[in-house]
Design a protein around this motif. Sequence first.
Motif, PDB file in Angstrom:
ATOM      1  N   ASP A 188      50.388  39.114  39.885  1.00  0.00           N
ATOM      2  CA  ASP A 188      50.361  40.572  39.963  1.00  0.00           C
ATOM      3  C   ASP A 188      49.137  41.084  39.211  1.00  0.00           C
ATOM      4  O   ASP A 188      49.201  41.390  38.021  1.00  0.00           O
ATOM      5  CB  ASP A 188      51.648  41.155  39.372  1.00  0.00           C
ATOM      6  CG  ASP A 188      51.750  42.658  39.590  1.00  0.00           C
ATOM      7  OD1 ASP A 188      50.935  43.182  40.372  1.00  0.00           O
ATOM      8  OD2 ASP A 188      52.643  43.286  38.998  1.00  0.00           O
ATOM      9  N   SER A 189      48.005  41.155  39.924  1.00  0.00           N
ATOM     10  CA  SER A 189      46.751  41.559  39.288  1.00  0.00           C
ATOM     11  C   SER A 189      46.382  42.997  39.606  1.00  0.00           C
ATOM     12  O   SER A 189      45.288  43.448  39.253  1.00  0.00           O
ATOM     13  CB  SER A 189      45.605  40.642  39.749  1.00  0.00           C
ATOM     14  OG  SER A 189      45.821  39.320  39.324  1.00  0.00           O
ATOM     15  N   TYR A 190      47.281  43.699  40.277  1.00  0.00           N
ATOM     16  CA  TYR A 190      46.994  45.086  40.635  1.00  0.00           C
ATOM     17  C   TYR A 190      48.010  45.998  39.961  1.00  0.00           C
ATOM     18  O   TYR A 190      49.215  45.874  40.162  1.00  0.00           O
ATOM     19  CB  TYR A 190      47.053  45.282  42.153  1.00  0.00           C
ATOM     20  CG  TYR A 190      46.493  46.619  42.595  1.00  0.00           C
ATOM     21  CD1 TYR A 190      45.134  46.767  42.801  1.00  0.00           C
ATOM     22  CD2 TYR A 190      47.320  47.723  42.777  1.00  0.00           C
ATOM     23  CE1 TYR A 190      44.598  47.980  43.187  1.00  0.00           C
ATOM     24  CE2 TYR A 190      46.797  48.948  43.163  1.00  0.00           C
ATOM     25  CZ  TYR A 190      45.426  49.064  43.362  1.00  0.00           C
ATOM     26  OH  TYR A 190      44.897  50.276  43.737  1.00  0.00           O
ATOM     27  N   ASN A 191      47.515  46.897  39.130  1.00  0.00           N
ATOM     28  CA  ASN A 191      48.366  47.843  38.421  1.00  0.00           C
ATOM     29  C   ASN A 191      48.280  49.204  39.111  1.00  0.00           C
ATOM     30  O   ASN A 191      47.265  49.899  39.013  1.00  0.00           O
ATOM     31  CB  ASN A 191      47.936  47.951  36.953  1.00  0.00           C
ATOM     32  CG  ASN A 191      48.902  48.762  36.118  1.00  0.00           C
ATOM     33  OD1 ASN A 191      49.740  49.478  36.642  1.00  0.00           O
ATOM     34  ND2 ASN A 191      48.779  48.640  34.801  1.00  0.00           N
ATOM     35  N   LEU A 214      45.707  34.094  53.586  1.00  0.00           N
ATOM     36  CA  LEU A 214      45.955  34.508  52.203  1.00  0.00           C
ATOM     37  C   LEU A 214      45.386  35.897  51.959  1.00  0.00           C
ATOM     38  O   LEU A 214      44.371  36.279  52.549  1.00  0.00           O
ATOM     39  CB  LEU A 214      45.302  33.519  51.235  1.00  0.00           C
ATOM     40  CG  LEU A 214      45.769  32.060  51.298  1.00  0.00           C
ATOM     41  CD1 LEU A 214      44.859  31.169  50.464  1.00  0.00           C
ATOM     42  CD2 LEU A 214      47.213  31.933  50.832  1.00  0.00           C
ATOM     43  N   GLU A 215      46.028  36.625  51.056  1.00  0.00           N
ATOM     44  CA  GLU A 215      45.582  37.982  50.746  1.00  0.00           C
ATOM     45  C   GLU A 215      45.909  38.299  49.293  1.00  0.00           C
ATOM     46  O   GLU A 215      46.966  37.921  48.787  1.00  0.00           O
ATOM     47  CB  GLU A 215      46.268  38.979  51.676  1.00  0.00           C
ATOM     48  CG  GLU A 215      45.777  40.408  51.528  1.00  0.00           C
ATOM     49  CD  GLU A 215      46.299  41.317  52.634  1.00  0.00           C
ATOM     50  OE1 GLU A 215      45.990  42.524  52.596  1.00  0.00           O
ATOM     51  OE2 GLU A 215      47.004  40.817  53.537  1.00  0.00           O
ATOM     52  N   GLU A 216      44.982  39.006  48.635  1.00  0.00           N
ATOM     53  CA  GLU A 216      45.201  39.344  47.228  1.00  0.00           C
ATOM     54  C   GLU A 216      44.415  40.601  46.860  1.00  0.00           C
ATOM     55  O   GLU A 216      43.311  40.834  47.368  1.00  0.00           O
ATOM     56  CB  GLU A 216      44.759  38.181  46.332  1.00  0.00           C
ATOM     57  CG  GLU A 216      45.320  38.235  44.931  1.00  0.00           C
ATOM     58  CD  GLU A 216      45.345  36.850  44.301  1.00  0.00           C
ATOM     59  OE1 GLU A 216      46.427  36.407  43.874  1.00  0.00           O
ATOM     60  OE2 GLU A 216      44.282  36.207  44.228  1.00  0.00           O
ATOM     61  N   LYS A 217      45.007  41.395  45.982  1.00  0.00           N
ATOM     62  CA  LYS A 217      44.382  42.638  45.533  1.00  0.00           C
ATOM     63  C   LYS A 217      44.449  42.707  44.014  1.00  0.00           C
ATOM     64  O   LYS A 217      45.459  42.343  43.415  1.00  0.00           O
ATOM     65  CB  LYS A 217      45.096  43.841  46.155  1.00  0.00           C
ATOM     66  CG  LYS A 217      44.380  45.169  45.990  1.00  0.00           C
ATOM     67  CD  LYS A 217      45.126  46.269  46.741  1.00  0.00           C
ATOM     68  CE  LYS A 217      44.396  47.603  46.628  1.00  0.00           C
ATOM     69  NZ  LYS A 217      45.128  48.680  47.347  1.00  0.00           N
ATOM     70  N   SER A 218      43.368  43.170  43.384  1.00  0.00           N
ATOM     71  CA  SER A 218      43.339  43.271  41.928  1.00  0.00           C
ATOM     72  C   SER A 218      42.551  44.502  41.503  1.00  0.00           C
ATOM     73  O   SER A 218      41.738  45.039  42.273  1.00  0.00           O
ATOM     74  CB  SER A 218      42.710  42.012  41.312  1.00  0.00           C
ATOM     75  OG  SER A 218      41.354  41.889  41.717  1.00  0.00           O
ATOM     76  N   ASN A 219      42.805  44.953  40.280  1.00  0.00           N
ATOM     77  CA  ASN A 219      41.980  46.013  39.702  1.00  0.00           C
ATOM     78  C   ASN A 219      41.806  45.775  38.212  1.00  0.00           C
ATOM     79  O   ASN A 219      42.604  45.095  37.574  1.00  0.00           O
ATOM     80  CB  ASN A 219      42.553  47.409  39.992  1.00  0.00           C
ATOM     81  CG  ASN A 219      43.950  47.623  39.412  1.00  0.00           C
ATOM     82  OD1 ASN A 219      44.583  46.713  38.866  1.00  0.00           O
ATOM     83  ND2 ASN A 219      44.463  48.834  39.546  1.00  0.00           N
ATOM     84  N   ILE A 220      40.730  46.320  37.683  1.00  0.00           N
ATOM     85  CA  ILE A 220      40.417  46.165  36.266  1.00  0.00           C
ATOM     86  C   ILE A 220      39.551  47.337  35.830  1.00  0.00           C
ATOM     87  O   ILE A 220      38.841  47.928  36.658  1.00  0.00           O
ATOM     88  CB  ILE A 220      39.687  44.821  35.983  1.00  0.00           C
ATOM     89  CG1 ILE A 220      39.787  44.440  34.496  1.00  0.00           C
ATOM     90  CG2 ILE A 220      38.252  44.847  36.476  1.00  0.00           C
ATOM     91  CD1 ILE A 220      41.161  43.981  34.074  1.00  0.00           C
ATOM     92  N   ILE A 264      39.061  46.136  27.711  1.00  0.00           N
ATOM     93  CA  ILE A 264      39.152  45.785  29.121  1.00  0.00           C
ATOM     94  C   ILE A 264      40.605  45.522  29.472  1.00  0.00           C
ATOM     95  O   ILE A 264      41.301  44.764  28.801  1.00  0.00           O
ATOM     96  CB  ILE A 264      38.262  44.558  29.461  1.00  0.00           C
ATOM     97  CG1 ILE A 264      38.410  44.188  30.936  1.00  0.00           C
ATOM     98  CG2 ILE A 264      38.558  43.366  28.567  1.00  0.00           C
ATOM     99  CD1 ILE A 264      37.350  43.227  31.415  1.00  0.00           C
ATOM    100  N   SER A 265      41.074  46.193  30.522  1.00  0.00           N
ATOM    101  CA  SER A 265      42.476  46.073  30.925  1.00  0.00           C
ATOM    102  C   SER A 265      42.672  46.855  32.219  1.00  0.00           C
ATOM    103  O   SER A 265      41.841  47.701  32.575  1.00  0.00           O
ATOM    104  CB  SER A 265      43.383  46.648  29.829  1.00  0.00           C
ATOM    105  OG  SER A 265      44.733  46.643  30.226  1.00  0.00           O
ATOM    106  N   ASN A 266      43.760  46.579  32.939  1.00  0.00           N
ATOM    107  CA  ASN A 266      44.114  47.454  34.062  1.00  0.00           C
ATOM    108  C   ASN A 266      45.296  48.348  33.687  1.00  0.00           C
ATOM    109  O   ASN A 266      45.933  48.944  34.550  1.00  0.00           O
ATOM    110  CB  ASN A 266      44.387  46.665  35.343  1.00  0.00           C
ATOM    111  CG  ASN A 266      45.558  45.706  35.214  1.00  0.00           C
ATOM    112  OD1 ASN A 266      46.275  45.696  34.205  1.00  0.00           O
ATOM    113  ND2 ASN A 266      45.773  44.888  36.239  1.00  0.00           N
TER     114      ASN A 266
END
Length: 451
Positions: A108-111, A165-171, A194-196
Motif C-alpha cells: 500500500d504505497s498510495y495514501n 501487474l499494476e501499482e500506484k504510489s505517491n510521496i 519525506i512521507s506520503n
Amino acid sequence: MNKRDLAEILFARGKEKGIEDMEAFIQKRKKLNIKVFKGEIDDYSISDEYGLSFRGIYDGKMGYSYTEKIDESSIDMLIKEVIDNAKIIDSDDEEFIFKGSREYKKIDSYNDSLDNISNKEKIEFTKAMEEEALKADERVEAVNYCVYGEEIEHNILLNTKGLSLEEKSNIAYGYISVMVKYGDDIKTASKDVISNNFSRFNAKELALEAVKEGISQLGAESIESDNYPVILRNEASASLLEAYSTIFSAEKVQKGLSMLSGKIQDKIANDIVTLIDDPHMEGGVASMSFDGEGVASQKKKIIENGVLKTYLHNLKSAKKDGVESTGNAYKPSYKSTVSIAPANMYIQEGEQKFDDMVGSIQKGLIITGFQGLHSGVNTVSGDFSLAAHGYLIENGKISTAVNQITVAGNFYEMMKNIIEVGEDLKFTFPGGNGYIGSPSLKISELSISGK
C-alpha cells in the motif's frame, strides 16, 4: 482505447513482424513543485508525464522503444524501433521476458489522504516554513530554499507470457535551507521531511531544526590533521552509503567494477552491521510489489552480521550467476532501459543513543555532512576523500563546530571499523534519493586533514 487493449494489438502486430516475447510498460507520473521566496510563490509547477515503453526479443536480442503518444498510431513505430534496436546489439548477454512470480505481496504505497490536502494548504505549509525560520533567530540572514514537492506514479506492466501487474504510489517532501550570519561568519544548514502522510509535515519544527543546526555551526574552525574516532551522523552516513550503493549491484560485480566479487558468505563488515533492502517497507520511497521486469520484490539482508549474503540482481545478472533475481530490476522511467538498484536500502538500527556515542569519545569528531560526494569517491577501489563539516568532541561532549576539513578513508575498510550503530535511522531527501538510509555510525578511526 483501453491501454490493455492497445497492448494486445501491439503484441499481435509485433508477432506478425517476427518479434517473439514482448512487454509493454505504461507509466503515468504527476509532479507538483512549490517554491517560496520572501513570502511569495517563486515557483509553482505541475507536470504530467505519460508514456509507454515496448521491449521484445527479435533474433535472440532484446530491442527497446518508447513513445509519449499512447494510441494505435504509434504501434508501427514502436515495432520498427524494437527490431532496429535489436539488430545493432552486439552483447551476448541473454535477456528475456519474465513469465511472473508465484506470489506478489500487496504493497500500500498510495495514501489517499494526501489527495485531500489542497494545494492551498501545501502552499501555506511552504510559506510557514520560511516564516518560522526567519523569525526564529535574529542571526537568520535568509532562507535560501523553501520547497514542497510531490509525486504520484502509476505503472502498468503487461507481457505476452500473461503477466499483468499494476501499482500506484505517491510521496511528498518538504525542504528548507537557511543562511545564518554573525559578524562576518556565514553558515548554511538544511532539513527535510519525506512521507506520503501530510500530518508528519510540521513547518515550525522543520524550520527550527534547520536554524538550530545553522547557528550551531557559527564559529566553526579547522582542526589539527590526525586520525580521529568519528561519528558519522545519520544524514552523513546515509549519503556515503548512497555513494557506494552500486558496489552491491551484481552487474557492477560482473563487470569488475566492485571489490565484492567472489565475496558472498565472506565477512566484509563488523558483526554489528546488517544491511537490508526492503521494498515492502511501510511508507518507503521505493516500496513496491514488483520490480522493473515484473519480478516480485522481496525483503533481503545484503549483509547480515557483517557477512555478505547476496548481490542485487535483475533477470540478466541472475542468469549469468545461475541464481534467481532478487527483484531489483530498476526502470525509473518508461524512457529508460532496465538496470539494477536497491529499494529502501538501509543499515539496520542498533541500540546506541547518539548522546551515549558522543559520551564514549574523549577526542574525536562528529561529521554531519560531506561535499563533493560524486567526485570524491572511487566506487571501484572504495577510496574516498571528501570535504566535510561537523563538530569536535572533547571529553565526551560536543565542544566546537568544525569545517575546512577533509575526511579520507576506504569504504570497505570503514565497514569493518564500525564499532557502534545508533538507533536513529534516517532516510534523506533531497540531497539523496530518499530510498537509502542509515543510523549514526561510530567509526574507530578515519584520517582527517585540517590545518
